[in-house]
Write a protein that holds these residues in place. Structure first.
Motif, mmCIF file in Angstrom:
data_model
loop_
_atom_site.group_PDB
_atom_site.id
_atom_site.type_symbol
_atom_site.label_atom_id
_atom_site.label_comp_id
_atom_site.label_asym_id
_atom_site.label_seq_id
_atom_site.Cartn_x
_atom_site.Cartn_y
_atom_site.Cartn_z
ATOM 1 N N ILE A 152 0.822 -1.213 0.000
ATOM 2 C CA ILE A 152 0.000 0.000 0.000
ATOM 3 C C ILE A 152 0.861 1.269 0.000
ATOM 4 O O ILE A 152 0.441 2.315 -0.524
ATOM 5 C CB ILE A 152 -0.970 -0.006 1.206
ATOM 6 N N VAL A 153 2.073 1.189 0.547
ATOM 7 C CA VAL A 153 2.957 2.357 0.561
ATOM 8 C C VAL A 153 3.365 2.719 -0.867
ATOM 9 O O VAL A 153 3.403 3.896 -1.240
ATOM 10 C CB VAL A 153 4.192 2.093 1.444
ATOM 11 N N GLY A 154 3.677 1.716 -1.683
ATOM 12 C CA GLY A 154 3.999 1.977 -3.082
ATOM 13 C C GLY A 154 2.831 2.588 -3.834
ATOM 14 O O GLY A 154 2.996 3.527 -4.624
ATOM 15 N N GLN A 155 1.621 2.079 -3.576
ATOM 16 C CA GLN A 155 0.432 2.635 -4.216
ATOM 17 C C GLN A 155 0.234 4.093 -3.807
ATOM 18 O O GLN A 155 -0.143 4.939 -4.632
ATOM 19 C CB GLN A 155 -0.800 1.813 -3.835
ATOM 20 N N ALA A 156 0.481 4.384 -2.536
ATOM 21 C CA ALA A 156 0.252 5.734 -2.028
ATOM 22 C C ALA A 156 1.240 6.738 -2.609
ATOM 23 O O ALA A 156 0.860 7.798 -3.120
ATOM 24 C CB ALA A 156 0.345 5.729 -0.501
ATOM 25 N N LEU A 157 2.528 6.415 -2.548
ATOM 26 C CA LEU A 157 3.548 7.374 -2.977
ATOM 27 C C LEU A 157 3.545 7.612 -4.485
ATOM 28 O O LEU A 157 3.903 8.698 -4.944
ATOM 29 C CB LEU A 157 4.928 6.886 -2.525
ATOM 30 N N SER A 158 3.138 6.613 -5.254
ATOM 31 C CA SER A 158 3.198 6.721 -6.712
ATOM 32 C C SER A 158 2.044 7.507 -7.321
ATOM 33 O O SER A 158 2.017 7.745 -8.525
ATOM 34 C CB SER A 158 3.200 5.316 -7.323
ATOM 35 N N GLY A 159 1.071 7.910 -6.505
ATOM 36 C CA GLY A 159 -0.083 8.633 -7.020
ATOM 37 C C GLY A 159 -1.221 7.748 -7.474
ATOM 38 O O GLY A 159 -2.291 8.253 -7.843
ATOM 39 N N LEU A 160 -1.046 6.424 -7.440
ATOM 40 C CA LEU A 160 -2.084 5.534 -7.944
ATOM 41 C C LEU A 160 -3.367 5.601 -7.124
ATOM 42 O O LEU A 160 -4.459 5.370 -7.655
ATOM 43 C CB LEU A 160 -1.577 4.089 -7.972
ATOM 44 N N MET A 161 -3.260 5.926 -5.837
ATOM 45 C CA MET A 161 -4.454 5.942 -4.998
ATOM 46 C C MET A 161 -5.374 7.127 -5.295
ATOM 47 O O MET A 161 -6.510 7.175 -4.809
ATOM 48 C CB MET A 161 -4.070 5.907 -3.519
ATOM 49 N N TYR A 162 -4.899 8.076 -6.105
ATOM 50 C CA TYR A 162 -5.767 9.163 -6.559
ATOM 51 C C TYR A 162 -6.372 8.893 -7.929
ATOM 52 O O TYR A 162 -7.092 9.726 -8.468
ATOM 53 C CB TYR A 162 -4.992 10.486 -6.580
ATOM 54 N N ARG A 163 -6.098 7.725 -8.528
ATOM 55 C CA ARG A 163 -6.611 7.446 -9.859
ATOM 56 C C ARG A 163 -8.020 6.869 -9.884
ATOM 57 O O ARG A 163 -8.799 7.182 -10.787
ATOM 58 C CB ARG A 163 -5.644 6.499 -10.595
ATOM 59 N N PRO A 164 -8.425 5.993 -8.937
ATOM 60 C CA PRO A 164 -9.778 5.437 -9.029
ATOM 61 C C PRO A 164 -10.853 6.488 -8.771
ATOM 62 O O PRO A 164 -10.636 7.466 -8.045
ATOM 63 C CB PRO A 164 -9.808 4.370 -7.922
ATOM 64 N N GLU A 165 -12.009 6.267 -9.348
ATOM 65 C CA GLU A 165 -13.161 7.116 -9.058
ATOM 66 C C GLU A 165 -13.544 6.934 -7.591
ATOM 67 O O GLU A 165 -13.447 5.835 -7.040
ATOM 68 C CB GLU A 165 -14.329 6.710 -9.957
#
Length: 405
Positions: A152-165
């Motif tokens: 989850i840390v990788g998802q958070a830092l990479s900006g991916l967690m702002y991509r889903p609706e």
């Protein structure tokens, strides 16, 4: 159709791995024919063995469902790496190995005296794959290197967690181990590249894979758009086009993927609104993206008058990429998944028949992958010490008495 050999037959892989990223990497190598030996702590084994959900046998021994996900076709050896004799055995195994894969926290192997610097001196041909949150010290050290990290840390830092609706501005965890799986795939890819290069030079090297990096490459379109256009991609939408996403039909959701003006023209004809082609609000992909709500309102009645199957059929006939949206039960019933052998069955003594994902790499001259059970803890210790190191029964008994294995 298929041959009888696998591309990595004869390659020996030593794995110091836990949970998913390392095990996924070595599972791909095992599927390709490598002999993968998991080196696990005495007693408890790797952490996935004790992760819920668990079932217990009649003697009270726990067996984890998580272990089944990424450990097919491997062997298990138990070693105490803090025991001098156990450490010596590990060094002997490393000397015989082609590839070592570890996904401990960066620097953990160095503290044991078993990191890349030490092992490459012992075995200059060794390919050392280190998978960690932020990379290793040897190549391009990160200021975050010492930080603990899960997927989850990788998802958070990479900006991916702002991509889903999403309903509000709260970032959204994607709900599965994307960073671990992607890092595992990249680790296997890096290992095979290093094998090819070793074939030319005779030298091994370190392959350094970071969970953060593995996620960042998946967010590449957002990187390019923010750099070139100074805009942030809208959540849940493709950055440069529309319609591109999930849309509601009469009985459920489908996805529509319009990318390029030629497909936009086909789409307008398919939804019985050819006049949209000349509508200035929708003149190109960026315009349609910016006016996504208005655009969706234009064809929503067409969708709501049709079932998922009807809408998808009409769109595909018109040459527009579209599909129904499966939940996981739909995957189990999908004819593509069956035809491509993408669900494999493991017949576990406690869990019974369990489906796990198959290997997505299909090769014309390589046989289909078998789903052999993950090894019991330490079940191959004696066999590996005999076949890899030539140890006899007396030597193995002595190691067991000293609690090195």
């Amino acid at each position: 159709m298929f041959g009888t050999s696998r591309p990595l037959e004869g390659i020996k892989v030593l794995a110091i791995e836990n949970f998913l990223a390392g095990p996924y990497c070595t599972m791909w190598l095992a599927d390709a024919g490598a002999e993968v030996v998991k080196v696990e702590p005495r007693g408890m084994g790797e952490m996935a063995r004790n992760t819920s959900p668990l079932k217990q046998d009649e003697e009270g021994r726990a067996r984890s469902l998580s272990l089944l996900r990424a450990n097919r076709n491997k062997k298990s050896v138990t070693l105490d790496l803090k025991n001098p004799e156990g450490r010596a055995v590990f060094l002997e195994l490393a000397k015989e190995s082609d590839i070592l894969v570890e996904n401990l926290r960066a620097g953990a192997m160095d503290k044991l005296g078993l990191g890349y610097d030490a092992l490459s001196k012992l075995n200059p041909a060794l390919i050392y794959v280190g998978i960690s949150g932020f990379g290793q010290k040897n190549i391009l050290p990160s200021p975050y290197m010492e930080h603990p990290a899960f997927d989850i840390v990788g998802q958070a830092l990479s900006g991916l967690m702002y991509r889903p609706e999403r309903q509000d501005d709260r970032p959204t965890y994607l709900g599965f181990s994307l960073a671990d799986i992607e890092a595992g795939i990249l680790g296997a890819h890096g290992a095979t590249l290093a094998l090819i290069q070793r074939g030319r030079t005779g030298k091994g090297q370190m392959v350094d894979v970071s969970l953060y990096d593995a996620c960042l490459i998946l967010n590449e379109i957002s990187v390019a758009m923010f750099s070139g256009e100074k805009v942030k991609s809208k959540p849940g939408l493709h950055a440069v086009t529309a319609p591109f996403g999930s849309y509601q039909a009469k009985d459920g959701y489908i996805v529509i993927a319009v990318l390029g003006e030629h497909i936009w023209q086909r789409f307008c004809k398919a939804v019985d609104q050819p006049e949209l082609v000349d509508d200035p609000r929708f003149k190109d992909g960026i315009s349609r993206n910016q006016a996504n709500d208005e655009l969706t309102a234009c064809f929503a009645p067409w969708l709501q008058a049709r079932t998922q199957t009807e809408a998808v059929s009409d769109l595909i006939e018109a040459g527009v990429p579209a599909s129904i949206v499966n939940d996981i039960d739909g995957v189990f019933d999908c004819p593509h998944v069956k035809a491509r052998e993408m669900l494999m069955t493991i017949d576990d003594p406690l869990w019974g028949e369990v489906k796990i994902v198959g290997n997505p790499i299909k090769m014309s001259d390589v046989p289909s992958v078998e789903a052999k059970l993950p090894p019991d803890l330490g079940q191959d210790t004696d066999a590996v010490l005999k076949s890899w190191l030539g140890k006899n029964e007396k030597e193995i008994s002595s190691l067991r008495e000293s609690e090195a294995i």
